[in-house]
Motif scaffolding. Structure first.
Motif, PDB file in Angstrom:
ATOM      1  N   LEU A 183       8.264 -14.446  16.481  1.00 23.82           N
ATOM      2  CA  LEU A 183       7.414 -15.099  15.492  1.00 23.82           C
ATOM      3  C   LEU A 183       6.045 -15.438  16.071  1.00 23.82           C
ATOM      4  CD1 LEU A 183       7.105 -16.435  12.660  1.00 23.82           C
ATOM      5  CD2 LEU A 183       7.901 -18.556  13.735  1.00 23.82           C
ATOM      6  N   ILE A 184       6.044 -16.026  17.265  1.00 23.70           N
ATOM      7  CA  ILE A 184       4.783 -16.429  17.903  1.00 23.70           C
ATOM      8  C   ILE A 184       3.853 -15.239  18.090  1.00 23.70           C
ATOM      9  CG2 ILE A 184       3.782 -17.234  20.086  1.00 23.70           C
ATOM     10  CD1 ILE A 184       6.282 -19.129  20.292  1.00 23.70           C
ATOM     11  N   LYS A 185       4.388 -14.152  18.642  1.00 20.75           N
ATOM     12  CA  LYS A 185       3.565 -12.968  18.896  1.00 20.75           C
ATOM     13  C   LYS A 185       3.042 -12.365  17.589  1.00 20.75           C
ATOM     14  CE  LYS A 185       5.628 -11.687  23.319  1.00 20.75           C
ATOM     15  NZ  LYS A 185       4.372 -11.722  24.084  1.00 20.75           N
ATOM     16  N   THR A 186       3.870 -12.372  16.557  1.00 25.21           N
ATOM     17  CA  THR A 186       3.471 -11.793  15.269  1.00 25.21           C
ATOM     18  C   THR A 186       2.373 -12.615  14.600  1.00 25.21           C
ATOM     19  OG1 THR A 186       5.656 -10.782  14.920  1.00 25.21           O
ATOM     20  CG2 THR A 186       4.287 -11.135  12.964  1.00 25.21           C
ATOM     21  N   VAL A 187       2.549 -13.946  14.536  1.00 25.52           N
ATOM     22  CA  VAL A 187       1.551 -14.767  13.830  1.00 25.52           C
ATOM     23  C   VAL A 187       0.232 -14.836  14.592  1.00 25.52           C
ATOM     24  CG1 VAL A 187       3.291 -16.129  12.619  1.00 25.52           C
ATOM     25  CG2 VAL A 187       2.367 -16.987  14.778  1.00 25.52           C
ATOM     26  N   ARG A 188       0.299 -14.877  15.915  1.00 23.56           N
ATOM     27  CA  ARG A 188      -0.940 -14.959  16.696  1.00 23.56           C
ATOM     28  C   ARG A 188      -1.763 -13.680  16.561  1.00 23.56           C
ATOM     29  NH1 ARG A 188      -1.496 -15.487  21.834  1.00 23.56           N
ATOM     30  NH2 ARG A 188      -3.314 -16.798  21.665  1.00 23.56           N
ATOM     31  N   LEU A 189      -1.084 -12.561  16.384  1.00 31.59           N
ATOM     32  CA  LEU A 189      -1.773 -11.280  16.257  1.00 31.59           C
ATOM     33  C   LEU A 189      -2.416 -11.125  14.879  1.00 31.59           C
ATOM     34  CD1 LEU A 189      -2.113  -8.792  18.128  1.00 31.59           C
ATOM     35  CD2 LEU A 189      -0.264  -7.718  16.856  1.00 31.59           C
ATOM     36  N   ASN A 190      -1.901 -11.837  13.894  1.00 27.13           N
ATOM     37  CA  ASN A 190      -2.350 -11.649  12.518  1.00 27.13           C
ATOM     38  C   ASN A 190      -3.063 -12.862  11.920  1.00 27.13           C
ATOM     39  OD1 ASN A 190      -1.189  -8.884  11.768  1.00 27.13           O
ATOM     40  ND2 ASN A 190       0.581  -9.913  12.640  1.00 27.13           N
ATOM     41  N   SER A 191      -3.508 -13.786  12.782  1.00 26.21           N
ATOM     42  CA  SER A 191      -4.267 -14.939  12.308  1.00 26.21           C
ATOM     43  C   SER A 191      -5.317 -15.340  13.338  1.00 26.21           C
ATOM     44  CB  SER A 191      -3.340 -16.126  12.026  1.00 26.21           C
ATOM     45  OG  SER A 191      -4.103 -17.262  11.671  1.00 26.21           O
ATOM     46  N   ARG A 192      -6.523 -15.613  12.865  1.00 28.89           N
ATOM     47  CA  ARG A 192      -7.576 -16.087  13.768  1.00 28.89           C
ATOM     48  C   ARG A 192      -7.536 -17.602  13.912  1.00 28.89           C
ATOM     49  NH1 ARG A 192     -12.758 -12.479  11.678  1.00 28.89           N
ATOM     50  NH2 ARG A 192     -11.911 -10.420  12.252  1.00 28.89           N
ATOM     51  N   LEU A 193      -6.800 -18.253  13.020  1.00 27.91           N
ATOM     52  CA  LEU A 193      -6.690 -19.718  13.056  1.00 27.91           C
ATOM     53  C   LEU A 193      -5.431 -20.142  13.797  1.00 27.91           C
ATOM     54  CD1 LEU A 193      -7.648 -20.516   9.345  1.00 27.91           C
ATOM     55  CD2 LEU A 193      -9.083 -20.832  11.362  1.00 27.91           C
ATOM     56  N   PRO A 194      -5.391 -21.379  14.307  1.00 29.70           N
ATOM     57  CA  PRO A 194      -4.165 -21.896  14.924  1.00 29.70           C
ATOM     58  C   PRO A 194      -3.027 -21.901  13.905  1.00 29.70           C
ATOM     59  CG  PRO A 194      -6.038 -23.340  15.362  1.00 29.70           C
ATOM     60  CD  PRO A 194      -6.497 -22.343  14.350  1.00 29.70           C
ATOM     61  N   VAL A 195      -1.821 -21.542  14.368  1.00 25.50           N
ATOM     62  CA  VAL A 195      -0.659 -21.464  13.477  1.00 25.50           C
ATOM     63  C   VAL A 195       0.379 -22.486  13.906  1.00 25.50           C
ATOM     64  CG1 VAL A 195       1.159 -19.990  12.531  1.00 25.50           C
ATOM     65  CG2 VAL A 195      -1.079 -19.005  13.082  1.00 25.50           C
ATOM     66  N   TYR A 196       0.909 -23.223  12.917  1.00 25.67           N
ATOM     67  CA  TYR A 196       1.939 -24.234  13.162  1.00 25.67           C
ATOM     68  C   TYR A 196       3.221 -23.829  12.441  1.00 25.67           C
ATOM     69  CZ  TYR A 196      -1.813 -27.218  14.909  1.00 25.67           C
ATOM     70  OH  TYR A 196      -2.866 -27.726  15.635  1.00 25.67           O
ATOM     71  N   LEU A 197       4.356 -24.042  13.108  1.00 24.33           N
ATOM     72  CA  LEU A 197       5.655 -23.730  12.517  1.00 24.33           C
ATOM     73  C   LEU A 197       6.288 -24.985  11.931  1.00 24.33           C
ATOM     74  CD1 LEU A 197       8.099 -21.864  11.989  1.00 24.33           C
ATOM     75  CD2 LEU A 197       8.896 -22.432  14.319  1.00 24.33           C
ATOM     76  N   TYR A 198       6.703 -24.864  10.674  1.00 25.19           N
ATOM     77  CA  TYR A 198       7.455 -25.919  10.003  1.00 25.19           C
ATOM     78  C   TYR A 198       8.813 -25.353   9.602  1.00 25.19           C
ATOM     79  CZ  TYR A 198       3.472 -29.155   9.456  1.00 25.19           C
ATOM     80  OH  TYR A 198       2.432 -30.030   9.676  1.00 25.19           O
ATOM     81  N   ILE A 199       9.845 -26.198   9.677  1.00 28.11           N
ATOM     82  CA  ILE A 199      11.175 -25.816   9.215  1.00 28.11           C
ATOM     83  C   ILE A 199      11.569 -26.747   8.076  1.00 28.11           C
ATOM     84  CG2 ILE A 199      13.628 -25.593   9.829  1.00 28.11           C
ATOM     85  CD1 ILE A 199      11.874 -23.485  11.181  1.00 28.11           C
TER      86      ILE A 199
END
Length: 200
Positions: free
Chosen positions: A158-174
Motif C-alpha cells: 500500500l505504501i509503495k503504491t500510494v506514494r508513487l501515485n500521489s504528490r501529497l502526503p498520504v495518511y491511512l485510516y481504518i
C-alpha cells in the motif's frame, strides 16, 4: 479524272491525316494514372494517421501498483505492475491505484509468480483528497488475519503504491480512524506513509 473524283480523294486524304494525327497524339502523350492533387491528398492522409497514432500513444497514461514476486535471484521483491489509467473514466489517480491494488494481480501476472498479501474482503471506503494531504480509508479486513509478516507486506504494498501515485502526503485510516497502530499485533505505523513508516 472528273472534278468530283478529285474532291473525293482530297476529302479521304484529309480524313486519313486527321485519324493518323489523333492516334499519334494518344500514343506519344502519356496520361498520368493519378492526378498530382490526389497524390498530395493520399500522402497527407497517411501523415495524419501517423500523427493520430502518436498522439494516442502519448495520451495513454499508466499507473504502477505494487505486488510481490521473485527477481532473477529467486529473491522475494515488491514488483510494480502497470495499469492503463484514463482520467475521464477512472477519476482520481490515487483512488484508481488503490482499487487496482485491492483487486490484485491479473491471471497472466499470477502465472508469472506475482501475488498479493492483501486479504479477500479488503475494501476501499473512501479517498479524501485535500489541498495538503490525502486520506485513504480502508475497512478493517485490510489489517485482519495472515500474521505479522503478511501484515507488514501488505502495508508496504500500500505504501509503495500510494506514494508513487500521489504528490501529497498520504495518511491511512481504518474504518474512519487514523491507523497509527494496526493489527492484533499492534504494529506501529508512522504517518504520513513513507518507506520508513514501519521502521520502529
Amino acid at each position: 479524272m472528273s472534278k468530283n473524283q478529285k474532291i473525293l480523294l482530297i476529302f479521304i486524304g484529309l480524313c486519313m491525316f486527321i485519324v493518323v494525327g489523333l492516334v499519334a497524339f494518344n500514343v506519344f502523350m502519356p496520361k498520368p494514372d493519378i492526378k498530382p492533387d490526389q497524390i498530395e491528398v493520399s500522402e497527407r492522409s497517411q501523415e495524419e494517421e501517423n500523427l493520430t497514432e502518436q498522439q494516442e500513444s502519448k495520451e495513454k497514461e499508466y499507473i504502477n501498483v505494487y505486488f510481490i514476486g521473485k527477481n532473477e535471484h529467486n529473491e522475494e521483491v515488491y514488483k510494480a505492475v502497470k495499469r492503463v489509467y484514463n482520467k475521464e473514466v477512472d477519476g482520481s489517480k490515487i483512488k484508481y491505484a488503490v482499487v487496482s491494488l485491492i483487486l490484485g494481480p491479473k491471471p497472466e501476472e499470477k502465472q508469472r509468480g506475482v501475488y498479493t498479501e492483501i486479504p479477500a474482503g479488503s475494501e476501499l471506503i473512501a479517498v479524501t483528497e485535500q489541498s495538503d494531504k490525502v486520506i485513504v480509508n480502508l475497512n478493517s479486513a485490510f489489517v485482519t488475519g495472515g500474521g505479522t509478516e503478511s501484515l507488514y507486506k501488505r502495508l508496504y504494498q500500500l505504501i509503495k503504491t500510494v506514494r508513487l501515485n500521489s504528490r501529497l502526503p498520504v495518511y491511512l485510516y481504518i474504518d474512519g480512524h487514523r491507523a497509527d497502530v494496526v493489527g492484533g499485533e499492534g504494529i506501529m505505523l508512522t504517518q504520513p506513509l513513507s518507506n520508513s513508516s514501519l521502521e520502529n
